[in-house]
Design a protein around this motif. Structure first.
Motif, PDB file in Angstrom:
ATOM      1  N   ALA A  78      62.935  44.349  44.445  1.00 52.12           N
ATOM      2  CA  ALA A  78      63.205  42.928  44.244  1.00 52.12           C
ATOM      3  C   ALA A  78      64.481  42.172  45.118  1.00 52.12           C
ATOM      4  O   ALA A  78      64.414  41.265  45.583  1.00 52.12           O
ATOM      5  CB  ALA A  78      63.355  42.603  42.615  1.00 52.12           C
ATOM      6  N   TYR A  79      65.480  42.994  44.993  1.00 57.40           N
ATOM      7  CA  TYR A  79      66.858  42.656  45.303  1.00 57.40           C
ATOM      8  C   TYR A  79      66.837  42.896  46.754  1.00 57.40           C
ATOM      9  O   TYR A  79      67.297  41.991  47.642  1.00 57.40           O
ATOM     10  CB  TYR A  79      67.779  43.430  44.763  1.00 57.40           C
ATOM     11  N   ALA A  80      66.015  43.825  47.253  1.00 62.32           N
ATOM     12  CA  ALA A  80      65.863  44.030  48.785  1.00 62.32           C
ATOM     13  C   ALA A  80      65.312  42.757  49.359  1.00 62.32           C
ATOM     14  O   ALA A  80      65.500  42.409  50.580  1.00 62.32           O
ATOM     15  CB  ALA A  80      65.128  45.372  49.147  1.00 62.32           C
ATOM     16  N   ALA A  81      64.094  42.464  48.755  1.00 64.35           N
ATOM     17  CA  ALA A  81      63.311  41.311  49.341  1.00 64.35           C
ATOM     18  C   ALA A  81      64.283  40.038  49.767  1.00 64.35           C
ATOM     19  O   ALA A  81      64.260  39.188  50.388  1.00 64.35           O
ATOM     20  CB  ALA A  81      62.263  40.840  48.159  1.00 64.35           C
ATOM     21  N   ILE A  82      65.028  39.777  48.484  1.00 70.22           N
ATOM     22  CA  ILE A  82      66.119  38.569  48.692  1.00 70.22           C
ATOM     23  C   ILE A  82      66.962  38.776  49.556  1.00 70.22           C
ATOM     24  O   ILE A  82      67.299  37.762  50.555  1.00 70.22           O
ATOM     25  CB  ILE A  82      66.486  38.096  47.222  1.00 70.22           C
ATOM     26  N   ARG A  83      67.558  39.915  49.906  1.00 67.90           N
ATOM     27  CA  ARG A  83      68.616  40.080  50.712  1.00 67.90           C
ATOM     28  C   ARG A  83      68.000  39.946  52.118  1.00 67.90           C
ATOM     29  O   ARG A  83      68.739  39.880  53.219  1.00 67.90           O
ATOM     30  CB  ARG A  83      69.229  41.633  50.539  1.00 67.90           C
ATOM     31  N   TYR A 110      64.696  29.999  46.408  1.00 66.67           N
ATOM     32  CA  TYR A 110      64.038  31.320  46.315  1.00 66.67           C
ATOM     33  C   TYR A 110      63.999  31.670  44.602  1.00 66.67           C
ATOM     34  O   TYR A 110      63.049  32.270  44.194  1.00 66.67           O
ATOM     35  CB  TYR A 110      64.974  32.360  47.065  1.00 66.67           C
ATOM     36  N   ASP A 111      65.025  31.291  43.972  1.00 68.57           N
ATOM     37  CA  ASP A 111      64.891  31.477  42.531  1.00 68.57           C
ATOM     38  C   ASP A 111      63.779  30.790  41.767  1.00 68.57           C
ATOM     39  O   ASP A 111      63.229  31.303  40.722  1.00 68.57           O
ATOM     40  CB  ASP A 111      66.297  31.004  41.918  1.00 68.57           C
ATOM     41  N   GLU A 112      63.609  29.570  42.221  1.00 69.05           N
ATOM     42  CA  GLU A 112      62.442  28.849  41.430  1.00 69.05           C
ATOM     43  C   GLU A 112      61.228  29.373  41.969  1.00 69.05           C
ATOM     44  O   GLU A 112      60.323  29.303  41.132  1.00 69.05           O
ATOM     45  CB  GLU A 112      62.739  27.242  42.023  1.00 69.05           C
ATOM     46  N   ALA A 113      61.003  29.793  43.281  1.00 70.59           N
ATOM     47  CA  ALA A 113      59.726  30.327  43.716  1.00 70.59           C
ATOM     48  C   ALA A 113      59.558  31.783  43.314  1.00 70.59           C
ATOM     49  O   ALA A 113      58.418  32.236  43.270  1.00 70.59           O
ATOM     50  CB  ALA A 113      59.689  30.391  45.106  1.00 70.59           C
ATOM     51  N   HIS A 114      60.511  32.454  42.474  1.00 71.80           N
ATOM     52  CA  HIS A 114      60.269  33.690  42.301  1.00 71.80           C
ATOM     53  C   HIS A 114      60.970  33.878  40.766  1.00 71.80           C
ATOM     54  O   HIS A 114      61.765  34.761  40.676  1.00 71.80           O
ATOM     55  CB  HIS A 114      61.085  34.807  43.219  1.00 71.80           C
ATOM     56  N   PRO A 115      60.207  33.269  39.903  1.00 75.23           N
ATOM     57  CA  PRO A 115      60.698  33.316  38.461  1.00 75.23           C
ATOM     58  C   PRO A 115      60.556  34.683  38.057  1.00 75.23           C
ATOM     59  O   PRO A 115      61.310  35.161  36.995  1.00 75.23           O
ATOM     60  CB  PRO A 115      59.823  32.612  37.750  1.00 75.23           C
ATOM     61  N   GLU A 116      59.518  35.669  38.427  1.00 72.15           N
ATOM     62  CA  GLU A 116      59.635  37.013  38.113  1.00 72.15           C
ATOM     63  C   GLU A 116      61.062  37.673  38.214  1.00 72.15           C
ATOM     64  O   GLU A 116      61.505  38.699  37.556  1.00 72.15           O
ATOM     65  CB  GLU A 116      58.535  37.731  38.639  1.00 72.15           C
ATOM     66  N   PHE A 117      61.618  37.387  39.590  1.00 74.70           N
ATOM     67  CA  PHE A 117      62.957  38.027  39.976  1.00 74.70           C
ATOM     68  C   PHE A 117      64.001  37.592  38.606  1.00 74.70           C
ATOM     69  O   PHE A 117      64.776  38.593  38.269  1.00 74.70           O
ATOM     70  CB  PHE A 117      63.397  37.462  41.056  1.00 74.70           C
ATOM     71  N   ILE A 118      64.018  36.392  38.295  1.00 73.43           N
ATOM     72  CA  ILE A 118      64.809  36.086  37.380  1.00 73.43           C
ATOM     73  C   ILE A 118      64.826  36.825  35.877  1.00 73.43           C
ATOM     74  O   ILE A 118      65.663  37.240  35.202  1.00 73.43           O
ATOM     75  CB  ILE A 118      64.854  34.588  37.136  1.00 73.43           C
ATOM     76  N   THR A 137      71.369  52.426  45.831  1.00 75.52           N
ATOM     77  CA  THR A 137      70.722  51.444  46.833  1.00 75.52           C
ATOM     78  C   THR A 137      71.336  49.963  46.547  1.00 75.52           C
ATOM     79  O   THR A 137      71.524  49.266  47.378  1.00 75.52           O
ATOM     80  CB  THR A 137      69.526  51.477  46.813  1.00 75.52           C
ATOM     81  N   LEU A 138      71.245  49.733  45.161  1.00 75.19           N
ATOM     82  CA  LEU A 138      71.418  48.395  44.787  1.00 75.19           C
ATOM     83  C   LEU A 138      72.780  48.018  45.024  1.00 75.19           C
ATOM     84  O   LEU A 138      72.997  46.574  45.572  1.00 75.19           O
ATOM     85  CB  LEU A 138      71.265  48.144  43.325  1.00 75.19           C
ATOM     86  N   SER A 139      73.847  48.462  45.173  1.00 75.52           N
ATOM     87  CA  SER A 139      75.134  48.275  45.389  1.00 75.52           C
ATOM     88  C   SER A 139      75.404  48.094  46.843  1.00 75.52           C
ATOM     89  O   SER A 139      75.848  47.117  47.450  1.00 75.52           O
ATOM     90  CB  SER A 139      76.167  49.213  44.746  1.00 75.52           C
ATOM     91  N   ARG A 140      74.654  48.961  47.566  1.00 74.17           N
ATOM     92  CA  ARG A 140      74.684  48.591  49.186  1.00 74.17           C
ATOM     93  C   ARG A 140      74.093  47.474  49.407  1.00 74.17           C
ATOM     94  O   ARG A 140      74.549  46.860  50.416  1.00 74.17           O
ATOM     95  CB  ARG A 140      74.008  49.993  49.606  1.00 74.17           C
ATOM     96  N   LEU A 141      72.908  47.187  48.696  1.00 71.74           N
ATOM     97  CA  LEU A 141      72.182  46.098  49.251  1.00 71.74           C
ATOM     98  C   LEU A 141      72.834  44.943  49.137  1.00 71.74           C
ATOM     99  O   LEU A 141      72.854  43.807  49.930  1.00 71.74           O
ATOM    100  CB  LEU A 141      70.771  46.007  48.334  1.00 71.74           C
ATOM    101  N   ASN A 142      73.501  44.704  47.754  1.00 71.87           N
ATOM    102  CA  ASN A 142      74.257  43.343  47.402  1.00 71.87           C
ATOM    103  C   ASN A 142      75.460  43.534  48.015  1.00 71.87           C
ATOM    104  O   ASN A 142      76.084  42.062  47.862  1.00 71.87           O
ATOM    105  CB  ASN A 142      74.114  43.258  45.777  1.00 71.87           C
ATOM    106  N   VAL A 143      75.972  44.256  48.758  1.00 69.47           N
ATOM    107  CA  VAL A 143      77.131  43.829  49.452  1.00 69.47           C
ATOM    108  C   VAL A 143      77.249  42.848  50.680  1.00 69.47           C
ATOM    109  O   VAL A 143      77.872  41.890  51.153  1.00 69.47           O
ATOM    110  CB  VAL A 143      77.643  45.245  50.299  1.00 69.47           C
TER     111      VAL A 143
END
Length: 221
Positions: A78-83, A110-118, A137-143
């Motif tokens: 989910a985080y990879a998709a938004i990044r 994006y947030d509005e279109a992906h309520p499942e991410f929220i 992976t998550l910490s690296r993705l969100n940098v």
């Protein structure tokens, strides 16, 4: 291998098998995202995920190890998709003000279109991010999003457009909190105040409000 350099029958079968394996994994992640978002970690059922993907619990555990392993993979995906989409915005080609407005526009939509991410993020907060802490992976993705904001801020400072020094993480939090709240609290907020956050006029007004507020903050002395 034939003279033309193309894979022979064995190589072709291996490539085909890899493609099928990746497709199976992607299908499982897609269905699992909906299941976890709807029911949380404790309420989600691997049996239901297996049935909807026409696979088996054994196959799911083969790919992800456990229910918790699948849940963590869903978070990472989910985080990879938004990044990934953020990286495709080409913000470096825009002037700093337009780049900041574009980033806010994307986050808002994006947030509005992906309520499942929220919902997934909310669920993981309930668990105090104990699963996220297991992922490198998550910490690296969100940098990347912080680096993007930092670059926009620095370009704005260098050009004299932005005069206020703001920590990029603080700014990311400011933008994310507004966009996140509109989705996470839309039903309670709408019920209490009789305010439909999905109304197109309201959406446009609130998006412009956030964009104008952030730009005004950055331009303030």
């Amino acid at each position: 291998m034939p003279d033309g350099g193309e894979p022979g029958p064995v190589g072709t079968r291996r490539v085909g098998q890899r493609d099928r394996t990746e497709q199976t994994r992607s299908d499982i992640l897609l269905v699992a995202r909906a299941e976890f978002a709807a029911n949380g970690l404790s309420g989600a059922r691997v049996d239901a995920i297996a049935a909807r993907t026409r696979t088996s619990k054994r196959m799911i555990y083969y790919h992800f190890g456990s229910k918790e392993g699948l849940y963590l993979a869903v978070l990472e995906d989910a985080y990879a998709a938004i990044r990934k989409v953020e990286d495709e915005l080409r913000l470096a080609e825009l002037d700093p003000v337009e780049a900041m407005r574009r980033l806010i526009d994307f986050t808002f939509d994006y947030d509005e279109a992906h309520p499942e991410f929220i919902r997934l993020v909310t669920i993981e907060n309930i668990h105090r991010a104990e699963h996220m802490r297991q992922s490198t992976t998550l910490s690296r993705l969100n940098v990347s999003v912080i680096a993007t904001i930092e670059t926009i801020l620095q370009r704005g400072k260098d050009s004299g457009i932005f005069r206020r020094t703001v920590d990029p993480i603080d700014l990311h939090m400011l933008i994310s909190s507004f966009c996140f709240f509109r989705v996470s609290n839309q039903h309670t907020f709408g019920t209490i105040f009789g305010h439909d956050l999905a109304d197109p006029t309201t959406r446009a007004r609130q998006k412009a409000l956030l964009q104008d507020a952030v730009v005004a903050l950055l331009q303030a002395t």
